[in-house]
Design a protein around this motif. Sequence first.
Motif, mmCIF file in Angstrom:
data_model
loop_
_atom_site.group_PDB
_atom_site.id
_atom_site.type_symbol
_atom_site.label_atom_id
_atom_site.label_comp_id
_atom_site.label_asym_id
_atom_site.label_seq_id
_atom_site.Cartn_x
_atom_site.Cartn_y
_atom_site.Cartn_z
ATOM 1 N N VAL A 5 0.894 -0.956 -0.001
ATOM 2 C CA VAL A 5 -0.142 0.218 0.248
ATOM 3 C C VAL A 5 0.659 1.311 0.140
ATOM 4 C CG1 VAL A 5 -1.673 1.093 0.998
ATOM 5 C CG2 VAL A 5 -1.966 -0.562 1.219
ATOM 6 N N GLU A 6 0.798 1.711 -1.215
ATOM 7 C CA GLU A 6 2.046 3.456 -1.652
ATOM 8 C C GLU A 6 0.969 4.339 -0.697
ATOM 9 O OE1 GLU A 6 2.279 0.662 -4.976
ATOM 10 O OE2 GLU A 6 0.528 1.266 -3.566
ATOM 11 N N SER A 7 1.247 5.823 -0.542
ATOM 12 C CA SER A 7 0.618 6.399 0.196
ATOM 13 C C SER A 7 2.198 8.246 -0.141
ATOM 14 C CB SER A 7 0.767 6.399 1.771
ATOM 15 O OG SER A 7 1.835 6.376 2.011
ATOM 16 N N GLY A 8 1.602 9.079 -0.158
ATOM 17 C CA GLY A 8 2.707 10.150 0.142
ATOM 18 C C GLY A 8 2.961 11.360 -1.050
ATOM 19 N N GLY A 9 2.613 10.393 -1.862
ATOM 20 C CA GLY A 9 2.270 11.696 -3.150
ATOM 21 C C GLY A 9 1.799 12.902 -4.169
ATOM 22 N N GLY A 10 2.214 13.271 -4.587
ATOM 23 C CA GLY A 10 1.647 14.903 -4.315
ATOM 24 C C GLY A 10 1.373 15.044 -5.957
ATOM 25 N N LEU A 11 0.953 16.691 -5.939
ATOM 26 C CA LEU A 11 2.068 17.640 -6.709
ATOM 27 C C LEU A 11 3.131 18.862 -6.037
ATOM 28 C CD1 LEU A 11 1.125 19.880 -9.628
ATOM 29 C CD2 LEU A 11 -0.302 20.938 -7.656
ATOM 30 N N PRO A 41 2.059 8.092 -18.204
ATOM 31 C CA PRO A 41 1.156 8.420 -18.750
ATOM 32 C C PRO A 41 1.441 8.289 -20.710
ATOM 33 C CG PRO A 41 0.791 10.742 -17.783
ATOM 34 C CD PRO A 41 2.251 10.313 -17.411
ATOM 35 N N GLY A 42 0.338 6.893 -20.346
ATOM 36 C CA GLY A 42 0.782 6.390 -21.757
ATOM 37 C C GLY A 42 2.184 5.824 -22.167
ATOM 38 N N THR A 91 7.427 12.700 -13.713
ATOM 39 C CA THR A 91 5.404 12.714 -13.347
ATOM 40 C C THR A 91 5.107 11.461 -13.825
ATOM 41 O OG1 THR A 91 5.121 15.015 -13.298
ATOM 42 C CG2 THR A 91 3.502 13.620 -14.486
ATOM 43 N N ALA A 92 4.514 10.290 -12.740
ATOM 44 C CA ALA A 92 4.703 8.969 -13.209
ATOM 45 C C ALA A 92 3.220 8.450 -11.920
ATOM 46 C CB ALA A 92 4.721 9.004 -13.221
ATOM 47 N N HIS A 111 4.479 -8.549 -7.457
ATOM 48 C CA HIS A 111 2.995 -8.275 -6.913
ATOM 49 C C HIS A 111 3.834 -6.604 -6.901
ATOM 50 C CE1 HIS A 111 2.969 -12.005 -4.908
ATOM 51 N NE2 HIS A 111 1.824 -12.022 -4.956
ATOM 52 N N ARG A 112 2.679 -5.610 -6.935
ATOM 53 C CA ARG A 112 2.932 -4.394 -6.812
ATOM 54 C C ARG A 112 1.969 -3.704 -5.917
ATOM 55 N NH1 ARG A 112 -0.410 -1.531 -11.169
ATOM 56 N NH2 ARG A 112 0.069 -3.104 -12.892
ATOM 57 N N GLY A 113 2.016 -2.887 -5.691
ATOM 58 C CA GLY A 113 0.100 -1.587 -4.988
ATOM 59 C C GLY A 113 0.173 -1.233 -6.146
ATOM 60 N N GLN A 114 -1.382 -0.824 -4.905
ATOM 61 C CA GLN A 114 -2.030 0.317 -6.187
ATOM 62 C C GLN A 114 -1.695 1.416 -6.408
ATOM 63 O OE1 GLN A 114 -1.919 0.551 -3.031
ATOM 64 N NE2 GLN A 114 -2.213 2.842 -2.648
ATOM 65 N N GLY A 115 -0.434 1.402 -6.104
ATOM 66 C CA GLY A 115 0.756 3.156 -6.506
ATOM 67 C C GLY A 115 0.025 4.535 -6.023
ATOM 68 N N THR A 116 1.159 5.498 -5.871
ATOM 69 C CA THR A 116 0.563 6.957 -5.706
ATOM 70 C C THR A 116 1.167 8.069 -6.927
ATOM 71 O OG1 THR A 116 0.817 8.216 -3.310
ATOM 72 C CG2 THR A 116 2.790 7.007 -4.384
ATOM 73 N N GLN A 117 0.736 8.962 -6.661
ATOM 74 C CA GLN A 117 0.631 9.588 -7.783
ATOM 75 C C GLN A 117 1.899 10.892 -8.223
ATOM 76 O OE1 GLN A 117 -0.419 9.572 -11.400
ATOM 77 N NE2 GLN A 117 1.028 11.304 -11.613
ATOM 78 N N VAL A 118 2.353 10.613 -8.356
ATOM 79 C CA VAL A 118 3.259 11.888 -8.386
ATOM 80 C C VAL A 118 3.342 12.629 -9.134
ATOM 81 C CG1 VAL A 118 5.893 12.936 -8.092
ATOM 82 C CG2 VAL A 118 5.499 11.076 -6.449
ATOM 83 N N THR A 119 2.936 14.522 -9.361
ATOM 84 C CA THR A 119 2.955 15.269 -10.244
ATOM 85 C C THR A 119 3.905 16.466 -10.093
ATOM 86 O OG1 THR A 119 0.580 14.688 -10.789
ATOM 87 C CG2 THR A 119 1.765 16.523 -12.034
ATOM 88 N N VAL A 120 5.029 16.099 -11.011
ATOM 89 C CA VAL A 120 6.137 18.002 -11.194
ATOM 90 C C VAL A 120 5.724 18.629 -11.699
ATOM 91 C CG1 VAL A 120 8.018 18.526 -10.797
ATOM 92 C CG2 VAL A 120 7.031 15.859 -10.258
#
Length: 122
Positions: A5-11, A41-42, A91-92, A111-120
Amino acid sequence: EVQLVESGGGLVQPGGSLRISCEASGFMFDMFAMSWVRQAPGKGFEWVSTINRRGSNSWYADSVKGRFTISRDNSKNTLYLQLSNLKPEDTAMYYCAKDVQKLGTVVTASHRGQGTQVTVSL
């Protein structure tokens, strides 16, 4: 059942920093090397970094070397990634992953988690 379970991503603005975390359960965390992978993305999955079981050795993709730091706390079953001097191309969606293999440009994981989004971005 393995859970990541990932956490901590953001803008964050270019040049900024962020720390993301991954809480693991369902397996003996301290018996496995762990990795971070990302997907822009993509695009396909890109290996970012791997740390050995004890946290004494780590490896990085050239694109993040010197800017990202992987670490782990086996007492908390938690994996971390400190992201510094961030660039827009960072950004990913960032995923914590177990049993990562790289075959050329193809990255797979058991195995991998659901991910956390990092946007720069500004």
